[in-house]
Scaffold this motif. Structure first.
Motif, mmCIF file in Angstrom:
data_model
loop_
_atom_site.group_PDB
_atom_site.id
_atom_site.type_symbol
_atom_site.label_atom_id
_atom_site.label_comp_id
_atom_site.label_asym_id
_atom_site.label_seq_id
_atom_site.Cartn_x
_atom_site.Cartn_y
_atom_site.Cartn_z
ATOM 1 N N ILE A 1 0.845 -1.196 0.000
ATOM 2 C CA ILE A 1 0.000 0.000 0.000
ATOM 3 C C ILE A 1 0.879 1.243 0.000
ATOM 4 O O ILE A 1 1.836 1.350 0.787
ATOM 5 N N LEU A 2 0.549 2.184 -0.861
ATOM 6 C CA LEU A 2 1.193 3.497 -0.869
ATOM 7 C C LEU A 2 0.146 4.529 -0.476
ATOM 8 O O LEU A 2 -0.915 4.629 -1.100
ATOM 9 N N ILE A 3 0.435 5.275 0.596
ATOM 10 C CA ILE A 3 -0.495 6.271 1.126
ATOM 11 C C ILE A 3 0.089 7.661 0.879
ATOM 12 O O ILE A 3 1.219 7.954 1.293
ATOM 13 N N GLY A 4 -0.646 8.513 0.200
ATOM 14 C CA GLY A 4 -0.169 9.859 -0.061
ATOM 15 C C GLY A 4 -1.164 10.643 -0.873
ATOM 16 O O GLY A 4 -2.273 10.178 -1.176
ATOM 17 N N HIS A 5 -0.736 11.836 -1.236
ATOM 18 C CA HIS A 5 -1.598 12.729 -2.018
ATOM 19 C C HIS A 5 -1.383 12.442 -3.494
ATOM 20 O O HIS A 5 -0.261 12.545 -4.014
ATOM 21 N N LEU A 6 -2.436 12.104 -4.210
ATOM 22 C CA LEU A 6 -2.354 11.728 -5.616
ATOM 23 C C LEU A 6 -2.643 12.957 -6.482
ATOM 24 O O LEU A 6 -3.743 13.497 -6.466
ATOM 25 N N SER A 7 -1.625 13.396 -7.216
ATOM 26 C CA SER A 7 -1.780 14.528 -8.140
ATOM 27 C C SER A 7 -0.803 14.324 -9.290
ATOM 28 O O SER A 7 0.011 13.393 -9.296
ATOM 29 N N GLU A 8 -0.876 15.217 -10.276
ATOM 30 C CA GLU A 8 -0.072 15.056 -11.485
ATOM 31 C C GLU A 8 1.424 15.115 -11.189
ATOM 32 O O GLU A 8 2.213 14.368 -11.761
ATOM 33 N N ASN A 9 1.844 15.983 -10.301
ATOM 34 C CA ASN A 9 3.263 16.163 -10.000
ATOM 35 C C ASN A 9 3.683 15.468 -8.712
ATOM 36 O O ASN A 9 4.791 15.692 -8.223
ATOM 37 N N SER A 10 2.836 14.650 -8.178
ATOM 38 C CA SER A 10 3.160 14.000 -6.916
ATOM 39 C C SER A 10 4.153 12.856 -7.135
ATOM 40 O O SER A 10 4.040 12.097 -8.110
#
Length: 818
Positions: free
Chosen positions: A321-330
């Motif tokens: 599992i990868l937990i984080g903020h998902l955005s284009e530049n993330s």
């Protein structure tokens, strides 16, 4: 006439093209290597790599990786603590959120203080606000609950952000895996390559909170700067910290023991039974299409869905599992794609021979540019370069596509294209080389002739050196040598004649002139002199030498001598005008900073004097400095200076003296209005033509150097007998000092004697400053009383008692003449 072989080769259009045919290839190599050292070519090196991956890397997913999307700024540690209860069955969890702050820490301290201040009596503590504060304290202890959830899960890797630095070559000490040293190749220090054997390093590391770090299974470094590679280890202050991708792979394959992890010397990481390829600096190269924010084929869970109870821990069993903020530049996007690819063993391999393959290709390209292409026709070389470029491009592309091996060859391709461009330009320019050389030679010849006519002989010689040697040039060089002779620059004349002799040894009389000029140069050296004597005398004659010149004036003969130099009759060859050249050897009388100050003052005041336009002031045409002599070119006057009429046997009639002095007074009145003070009015500086009845004042702007100034030996320059008391005292003077000097001149012209005479300079200066002058009638009878009054008024010790200006004196003289 024989010509120097070197010049014949240069201007025949041959020799240079053959000797330097290898230069464009070598130049292209050096230019590209220098540019590569700056790092500006890295995007070009990676272009083929990225394009191949974007179009040909597979999109199949392993199904082993899931993502929990946490909106930026909309999460808390309380939510993460709750999330940990659902992730404990996962193989590994990468928490890629900033966990560097402590939530509610200050509020928790405040609540604890309130609880301590409550009464110790149990019955009283049951009353409000004690129960409320106790519940609040439990809710504020989020960090401890979060840490406890991490500790219970035993599979959490906490992300730590860092900033990338250029790779470094030294050992790093890892707390888990011991010392790690990549095997470097010495040649890499001189030939840049994208395949760097140096380990990644970072700065500005932001570790998680201590409480969380102690509870987690490890820390994984994450950089916001992505270039398609993920370092397994990052050096930070001589310590090696594992990267996030490496940590997730390690937990996923169950390599929880440090003994199950090996960093191989030639590159690559062994995790338990699994081998993951890396470059020599321990960086992973996943074979995947990067920068796809949609994460096609990978399950993404919003954190809100997981917290509402819809999912339990069984949904994540065996997953990473990868937990984080998902955005284009993330960083989360490429980390997820890369982890999924590596779990399927989809990785790009950097072969051990890659660097030598790069350098071998580069060497082949340089040899092609240096020794083959320059010998081929333009069309043949163009086809050869096209084939070579396609071969290089296809070699890199096919290796990456078919064997998943990366051999960067863009550096070699750039050298090939740039070298071919330089060879083509050189070929096109070479056809015009002879024509351009001839045109350049003619331009330099014309420019040299113009400079020679302007008196810029050294610059003319430099231009002639760049010309094609022929009979016309030899003639010009010969006349240039003669011009140096006229300037008394014997060593330079020798160099010019020797240059002629080197091309045509029997040309005219150059051999005799070389010997003659060398003899004169040796004579000057032995006498420690220069082209002029210490007294300012130009070397006028020597057998066989050209007549001297000063500036552009041709010196004919000496016509007078002064304290600091001589006066010559010269001719301006441009307009045929006769001029008088007064020279001053300033360097023999002054030195150091004093010399610089004197020169500056000389040019400033001589320039001012040159602007004076009066019928009784000699006109100044030119000023300058040459051969250590300062000079002034002025009118050549036919008369005699008044010093010839200061002896009793040669005195002029008093009436004629008054007319002459009146003209001088008018000249001084004009000069004083122009803010010019002569400072050295005396009979020798007044030229009188008795036939024309005209007197002219000379040496404006020169007397400033010959007033009360002293030379380095203490000798007084100028004429102390004519100085005013303020000049003797070294005070600042104005036009009234000239009135005093003119009064002394009038006294001497009338009487044949100076008003102040003494055996020593000190006595003379004392008399000028303190004693009254003898009455003029003592030396000559019949002097009109008005003349005596004029003399007395001019020679007052106090300047305020003299005539205020030359106009007043001239008016008095006219009245005296009746």
């Amino acid at each position: 006439m024989r010509l120097h072989k070197r010049n014949a080769a240069i201007y025949s259009g041959q020799g240079g093209a053959v000797r330097w045919q290898w230069a464009p290839g070598l130049l292209a190599l050096l230019m590209v290597l220098l540019l590569a050292q700056t790092g500006l070519l890295q995007p070009l090196e990676r272009f083929v790599y990225n394009q191949t991956l974007q179009h040909f890397a597979p999109e199949t997913r392993s199904g082993k990786v899931v993502v929990v999307d946490v909106p930026e700024g909309e999460w808390s540690q309380a939510q993460l603590a709750e999330l940990m209860k659902r992730t404990w069955r996962a193989r590994a969890v990468g928490l890629m959120l900033p966990l560097t702050h402590k939530e509610y820490a200050r509020a928790s301290v405040v609540v604890s203080r309130y609880l301590e201040e409550l009464p110790a009596n149990r019955n009283q503590r049951k009353l409000e606000p004690y129960p409320t504060l106790e519940r609040l304290q439990q809710e504020l202890a989020v960090e401890h609950r979060f840490a406890e959830g991490i500790r219970n899960s035993k599979n959490i890797i906490l992300g730590a952000a860092y900033q990338s630095l250029p790779p470094e070559s030294h050992t790093v000490q890892s707390e888990l895996f011991g010392p790690v040293t990549p095997r470097t190749i010495p040649v890499i220090d001189y030939l840049p390559s994208m395949i760097s054997p140096l380990m990644s390093h970072g700065s500005a590391l932001q570790p998680p909170q201590e409480t969380l770090l102690e509870a987690a299974s490890g820390i994984g470094l994450v950089s916001g700067e992505f270039d398609g590679r993920f370092p397994a280890l990052v050096g930070y202050q001589d310590t090696g910290y594992p990267g996030m991708l490496f940590q997730l792979l390690r937990l996923n394959v169950g390599a929880t023991d440090a003994k199950q992890v090996k960093f191989l010397p030639q590159g690559g990481v062994q995790l338990g039974s699994r081998y993951y390829p890396t470059d020599r600096g321990y960086r992973f190269y996943p074979y995947v299409r990067f920068n796809d924010p949609s994460l096609k084929g990978i399950r993404v869970y919003p954190i809100a869905e997981l917290l509402n109870g819809s999912y339990n821990s069984r949904y994540f069993e065996g997953k990473t599992i990868l937990i984080g903020h998902l955005s284009e530049n993330s960083p989360l996007v490429n980390m997820t794609l890369s982890l999924d690819a590596l779990l399927q063993q989809q990785a790009v391999v950097i072969p051990e021979w890659a660097i030598w393959g790069q350098y071998g290709t580069l060497a082949a390209v340089v040899l092609l540019l240096m020794f083959l292409l320059p010998r081929l026709r333009f069309s043949t070389s163009s086809v050869s370069v096209l084939l070579a470029a396609l071969l290089v491009l296809n070699a890199e592309f096919l290796l990456l596509l078919l064997a998943r091996q990366w051999l960067p060859l863009s550096l070699s391709l750039l050298v090939l294209l740039l070298g071919y461009l330089l060879i083509s330009l050189r070929s096109l320019l070479g056809r015009q080389e002879e024509t351009l050389a001839l045109e350049l030679s003619e331009s330099n010849r014309q420019l040299g002739r113009m400079l020679q006519n302007q008196g810029e002989l050294e610059q003319a010689q430099e231009k002639y050196r760049r010309c094609r040697v022929d009979g016309e040039l030899l003639e010009q060089l010969y006349h240039l040598g003669l011009d140096f002779e006229r300037k008394r620059q014997f060593s330079k004349a020798v160099s010019v004649f020797q240059q002629i002799q080197g091309h045509a040894g029997s040309f005219r009389d150059v051999t005799e002139r070389i010997k003659r000029n060398q003899t004169m140069e040796q004579r000057i050296v032995l006498s420690n002199g220069g082209p002029a004597t210490p007294s300012g005398t130009v070397i006028m004659s020597a057998e066989g030498l050209q007549a001297p010149t000063i500036g552009h004036y041709q010196v004919e003969r000496e016509i007078g001598r002064g304290a600091m130099g001589l006066v010559y009759l010269a001719k301006d060859p441009r307009i045929g005008r006769e001029v008088a050249i007064k020279t001053m050897a300033l360097s023999s009388e002054f030195e150091g900073t004093q010399l610089a100050e004197v020169k500056e003052r000389f040019y400033r005041e001589a320039e001012t004097a040159g602007r004076l336009n009066h019928p009784n002031i000699v006109h100044v045409y030119d000023i300058g400095e040459e051969q250590e002599l300062a000079y002034i070119a002025m009118d050549y006057l036919r008369g005699e200076h008044l010093g010839c009429f200061t002896r009793q046997k040669s005195l002029l009639p008093i009436k004629e003296v008054l007319v002459v002095v009146e003209q001088v007074a008018d000249a001084l009145a004009y000069a004083h209005k122009k803010k010019v003070v002569h400072r050295d009015i005396k009979p020798a500086n007044i030229i009188y033509d008795r036939g024309e009845g005209i007197a002219k004042v000379t040496d404006f702007g020169v007397a400033c150097l010959t007033d009360s100034s002293k030379t380095k030996t203490g000798t007084v320059l100028g004429s102390p007998s004519y100085m005013s008391p303020e000049q003797v005292a070294g005070k600042k003077v104005d036009g009234r000092a000239d009135i005093f000097s003119l009064g002394v001149t009038l006294y001497q012209l009338v009487t044949g004697h100076l008003p102040f005479e003494a055996d020593s300079l000190g006595s003379l200066m004392y008399k000028i400053a303190n004693d009254a002058h003898p009455k003029p009638s003592k030396f000559r009878k019949g002097i009109p009383a008005c003349v005596t009054r004029i003399i007395n008024k001019c020679m007052q010790k106090d300047p305020t008692n003299r005539y205020p200006d030359g106009g007043g004196l001239a008016a008095a003289l006219r009245r005296c003449q009746g």
